[in-house]
Design an enzyme around this catalytic site. Structure first.
Site, PDB file in Angstrom:
ATOM      1  N   ARG A 141      45.868  -3.135   5.557  1.00  0.00           N
ATOM      2  CA  ARG A 141      45.788  -1.840   4.869  1.00  0.00           C
ATOM      3  C   ARG A 141      44.476  -1.684   4.114  1.00  0.00           C
ATOM      4  O   ARG A 141      44.288  -0.716   3.355  1.00  0.00           O
ATOM      5  CB  ARG A 141      46.989  -1.702   3.916  1.00  0.00           C
ATOM      6  CG  ARG A 141      47.304  -0.264   3.506  1.00  0.00           C
ATOM      7  CD  ARG A 141      48.653  -0.178   2.806  1.00  0.00           C
ATOM      8  NE  ARG A 141      48.748  -1.078   1.686  1.00  0.00           N
ATOM      9  CZ  ARG A 141      48.359  -0.791   0.429  1.00  0.00           C
ATOM     10  NH1 ARG A 141      47.853   0.390   0.158  1.00  0.00           N
ATOM     11  NH2 ARG A 141      48.490  -1.680  -0.538  1.00  0.00           N
ATOM     12  N   LYS A 142      43.545  -2.588   4.310  1.00  0.00           N
ATOM     13  CA  LYS A 142      42.238  -2.505   3.646  1.00  0.00           C
ATOM     14  C   LYS A 142      41.335  -1.532   4.411  1.00  0.00           C
ATOM     15  O   LYS A 142      40.288  -1.899   4.946  1.00  0.00           O
ATOM     16  CB  LYS A 142      41.594  -3.890   3.559  1.00  0.00           C
ATOM     17  CG  LYS A 142      42.355  -4.859   2.665  1.00  0.00           C
ATOM     18  CD  LYS A 142      41.690  -6.232   2.646  1.00  0.00           C
ATOM     19  CE  LYS A 142      42.447  -7.217   1.773  1.00  0.00           C
ATOM     20  NZ  LYS A 142      41.835  -8.571   1.781  1.00  0.00           N
TER      21      LYS A 142
END
Length: 313
Positions: A141-142
């Protein structure tokens, strides 16, 4: 093999994002558009570097909103190779020249980023498979705020799992959640009380003992964070042997083991590959990933290009 229609994954709202990108890029007067006018022209989308083509729906939507048409010479997910180092015609775009240039940068930026993520994803997956890894390779999710849809889409086109899309997609309990609730068990039980049966719970752990606590508390996925080499493999094998239901353990549980933390294409084969590990998750396929370079060049004569995929300029 017929490639999947990845565009069918996109939510109904995604085209409004394209409108927002166009509005951001031209918030007031279009000075260059005034200069060139509305005469119909043909432009060629050129690949200047090899890579996996991804982001076709976004590119199409930019020019569709501007009243232009796009004819593709390649399909999404295709590997584009240069011929003798020359640029390759990937698509032909037709429409008023002002609108071609109005959409140029938005369309190219999106295609370049999405194709870069897809290319890095495919390369990472191939490296893991060649090393013998049979499990899931996933992104994280970065992602870039406001651009997650494009980057996650690129992962899928590149052949990897997108992991959780956002905070609502899966329950992930990391060190801060554990510290704030006092224990792994407390955090898992509280999460399960509201997440119900439909949401998996993924817990980040730092050791074998923490993994055991998470499994016994009912976690579905155990993230072995920043463990590598023999320590990772031995921990994973021990957990599967001692606690997994498939091994015939009395009172055993079903769970997945995830390896994460500092994994990139250079080290994935050196200490993260074992049959006991189900998932390798990495941000290396989308953070600091090189874009695939494209350009859009207007043909002054508006002559149509060859439909041959190998056309180079």
């Amino acid at each position: 093999m017929t490639l999947p229609n990845y565009a069918a994954l996109l939510p109904p709202s995604w085209k409004t994002q394209v409108s927002a990108w166009l509005a951001e890029d031209c918030p007031a007067f279009d000075w260059g558009g005034f200069v060139v006018g509305d005469a119909p022209r043909t432009a060629h989308l050129l690949a200047k570097a090899p890579g996996i083509l991804a982001g076709v729906p976004f590119f199409n939507a930019v020019f569709d909103q501007l009243g232009c048409t796009v004819e593709w010479k390649f399909k999404e997910g295709d590997a584009i190779q240069l011929h003798g180092g020359k640029r390759v015609v990937v698509a032909v775009v037709k429409g008023p020249v002002r609108n071609l240039l109005l959409g140029e940068r938005v369309a190219l930026n999106t295609l370049a980023r999405c194709s870069g993520v897809a290319t890095a994803s495919r390369a990472f997956l191939d490296k893991a498979r060649n090393a013998g890894f049979k499990g899931i390779v996933a992104g994280t999710r970065k992602t870039t705020p406001g651009f997650r849809l494009v980057e996650k889409y690129g992962m899928v086109v590149g052949g990897v799992d997108m992991h959780r899309y956002d905070l609502s997609s899966m329950v992930m309990l990391k060190d801060n959640h554990i510290w704030a609730t006092g224990s792994i068990t407390n955090a898992v039980q509280k999460a399960r009380s509201v997440a119900g049966f439909s949401q998996r719970i993924d817990v980040e752990v730092q050791s074998y003992d923490e993994a055991v606590e998470a499994i016994k508390a009912g976690a579905d996925v155990i993230m072995l964070d920043n463990l590598t080499g023999d320590a990772l493999v031995q921990c994973a094998q021990r957990l599967k042997t001692e606690l997994h239901a498939s091994r015939g353990v009395a009172g055993g549980r079903s769970f997945l083991l995830e390896s994460s933390g500092g994994i990139d294409i250079d080290n994935v084969a050196g200490g993260h590959v074992d049959d006991a590990i189900d998932i390798i998750s990495t941000s290396a396929i989308h953070q600091s990933t090189k874009h695939i370079d494209f350009s859009l060049k207007v043909d002054p004569s508006s002559a149509s290009s060859s439909s041959d995929q190998s056309t180079a300029v």
